[in-house]
Design a protein around this motif. Structure first.
Motif, PDB file in Angstrom:
ATOM      1  N   ARG A   1      54.611  88.831 -53.545  1.00  0.00           N
ATOM      2  CA  ARG A   1      54.458  90.203 -54.056  1.00  0.00           C
ATOM      3  C   ARG A   1      54.254  91.185 -52.903  1.00  0.00           C
ATOM      4  N   GLU A   2      53.361  90.819 -51.965  1.00  0.00           N
ATOM      5  CA  GLU A   2      53.076  91.739 -50.839  1.00  0.00           C
ATOM      6  C   GLU A   2      54.351  92.042 -50.067  1.00  0.00           C
ATOM      7  N   LEU A   3      55.183  90.989 -49.870  1.00  0.00           N
ATOM      8  CA  LEU A   3      56.429  91.178 -49.118  1.00  0.00           C
ATOM      9  C   LEU A   3      57.324  92.143 -49.886  1.00  0.00           C
TER      10      LEU A   3
ATOM     11  N   LEU B   1      62.223  95.873 -48.850  1.00  0.00           N
ATOM     12  CA  LEU B   1      63.325  95.640 -49.798  1.00  0.00           C
ATOM     13  C   LEU B   1      64.293  94.693 -49.106  1.00  0.00           C
ATOM     14  N   LEU B   2      64.403  93.463 -49.607  1.00  0.00           N
ATOM     15  CA  LEU B   2      65.307  92.488 -48.992  1.00  0.00           C
ATOM     16  C   LEU B   2      66.706  92.678 -49.546  1.00  0.00           C
TER      17      LEU B   2
ATOM     18  N   GLN C   1      62.026  98.370 -44.566  1.00  0.00           N
ATOM     19  CA  GLN C   1      60.600  98.646 -44.791  1.00  0.00           C
ATOM     20  C   GLN C   1      60.541  99.870 -45.717  1.00  0.00           C
ATOM     21  N   ARG C   2      59.964  99.709 -46.886  1.00  0.00           N
ATOM     22  CA  ARG C   2      60.062 100.771 -47.902  1.00  0.00           C
ATOM     23  C   ARG C   2      59.460 102.082 -47.389  1.00  0.00           C
ATOM     24  N   SER C   3      58.363 101.987 -46.649  1.00  0.00           N
ATOM     25  CA  SER C   3      57.663 103.231 -46.250  1.00  0.00           C
ATOM     26  C   SER C   3      58.467 104.032 -45.219  1.00  0.00           C
TER      27      SER C   3
ATOM     28  N   TYR D   1      54.454  85.995 -44.217  1.00  0.00           N
ATOM     29  CA  TYR D   1      54.000  85.673 -45.579  1.00  0.00           C
ATOM     30  C   TYR D   1      54.427  84.244 -45.885  1.00  0.00           C
ATOM     31  N   GLN D   2      53.751  83.627 -46.845  1.00  0.00           N
ATOM     32  CA  GLN D   2      54.240  82.328 -47.283  1.00  0.00           C
ATOM     33  C   GLN D   2      53.937  82.094 -48.755  1.00  0.00           C
ATOM     34  N   THR D   3      54.801  81.263 -49.374  1.00  0.00           N
ATOM     35  CA  THR D   3      54.555  80.792 -50.741  1.00  0.00           C
ATOM     36  C   THR D   3      54.452  79.272 -50.637  1.00  0.00           C
TER      37      THR D   3
END
Ligand SMILES: CCC/C(=N\NC(=N)N)c1ccc(NC(=O)c2cc3cc(OC)ccc3[nH]2)cc1
Length: 320
Positions: free
Chosen positions: A6-8, A13-14, A31-33, A80-82
């Motif tokens: 979620r954080e990613l 936006l990939l 990077q959205r920002s 990040y990781q899942t």
């Protein structure tokens, strides 16, 4: 997008896939920002484990990448990781992989190959001085910063890299040798030369950049690739190498030496006549250490105008 952390997803936006590797893929992301373009390397853990790196995992690689700081080494920005994948946000290298550049141009012009090779040498010299062996230097792991010939390159993929720790063997060699068996010494000479494996790979990389084809390949002759490597047998096909200078060929020949103790070192390669090219060195340093960044850094450090200049002393109390 749903399986992404979620954080990613909130921060980036990939979009499309821009590169693929054994252990995953690389996606272009924004990077959205800031709408800035970045690369996101996705490494699936199960493939990763099957890469035979039972103990190793991407965090070791990330630790290495977060520890090193050199203009020709890829920089990670986020991690990040899942349960099943690692997501590594990296600066985007717009020029893609060296592999595709050489493939599309057949072979590189010698001065371009020299510029790239010098940057690779600098990056590997930096790694070695920090006790890190890359061990997997190949055209897929050399990234280009732009579509231009004259551009910055960065080494990536530290999955196979090793940190040279003080080994039991090194401590053994400090004691009295009188009672040590001969193989302890010969084994020492092989581990002593482990840095030289990167020198060999750089020789293969330079051969590919200059010749446009690899020095060792299953389609050459009757020997297996392994035998060709063990024998150090390669051919500089005249039609491809006729216009390459003797000095450049000399660098390749001194790196593709089977005996690691006789192989040219990274340091020696940096001193080789072929690289004593002021024009190339100025271009390389301009790319690696762009003046703009330094100036900005300096202006940030100057004390804010007018305010008392706060300086911390050893004992921690501030003085005006
Ligand atoms: C920390 C991750 C290091 C890593 N691989 N590590 C690993 N395989 N274990 C890795 C591997 C590959 C890449 N590739 C890229 O960043 C990349 C950018 C790029 C741009 C392209 O066109 C514009 C085409 C391919 C690209 N690959 C970046 C990092």
């Amino acid at each position: 997008q749903s399986s992404l952390p979620r954080e990613l997803r909130e921060k980036y936006l990939l979009t499309r896939r821009i590169g693929t590797g054994v252990c995953g893929e690389v996606r272009l992301a924004f990077q959205r920002s800031t709408c800035r373009k970045v690369a996101v390397k996705i490494i699936n853990k199960k493939n990763f484990q099957s890469e035979g790196m039972a103990t190793r995992n991407a965090t070791t690689e990330i630790e290495i990448l977060q520890r090193v700081d050199h203009p020709c080494l890829i920089k990670t920005e986020d991690f990040y990781q899942t349960d099943d994948s690692y997501y590594i946000v990296l600066e985007l290298m717009e020029g893609g992989e060296l592999f595709h550049r050489v493939k599309s141009q057949q072979q590189l012009q010698e001065n371009v190959a020299k510029l790239y090779f010098y940057q690779m040498l600098s990056a590997v010299q930096y790694l070695h001085s920090n006790g890190i062996i890359h061990r997997d230097l190949k055209p897929e792991n050399i990234l280009l910063s732009s579509q231009e010939d004259v551009c910055l390159i960065k080494v990536t993929d530290f999955n196979q890299s090793r940190i040279l720790e003080e080994s039991v063997l090194m401590r053994t060699l400090c004691g009295t040798p009188s009672y040590l068996a001969p193989e302890v010494f010969t084994q020492a000479s092989t581990t002593g030369y482990s840095l030289a494996v990167d020198a060999w790979s750089l020789g293969v990389l330079l051969f590919v950049c200059l010749g446009g084809y690899p020095p060792f390949h299953e389609s050459f002759g009757d020997k297996s690739v392994t035998d060709q490597i063990i024998l150090g047998e390669f051919t500089m096909v005249p039609s491809k190498w006729r216009h390459v200078s003797d000095q450049a060929k000399d660098v390749v020949r001194r790196l593709l030496v089977v005996d690691p103790s006789k192989r040219m070192s990274i340091e020696a390669a940096l001193q080789h006549a072929w690289l004593q090219d002021q024009g190339m060195l100025e271009t390389a340093h301009r790319l690696m250490y762009p003046p703009g960044e330094d100036a900005a850094a300096v202006s940030m450090q100057e004390a804010p105008s007018g305010g008392p200049s706060k300086r911390k002393r050893g004992d921690g109390d501030e003085e005006d």
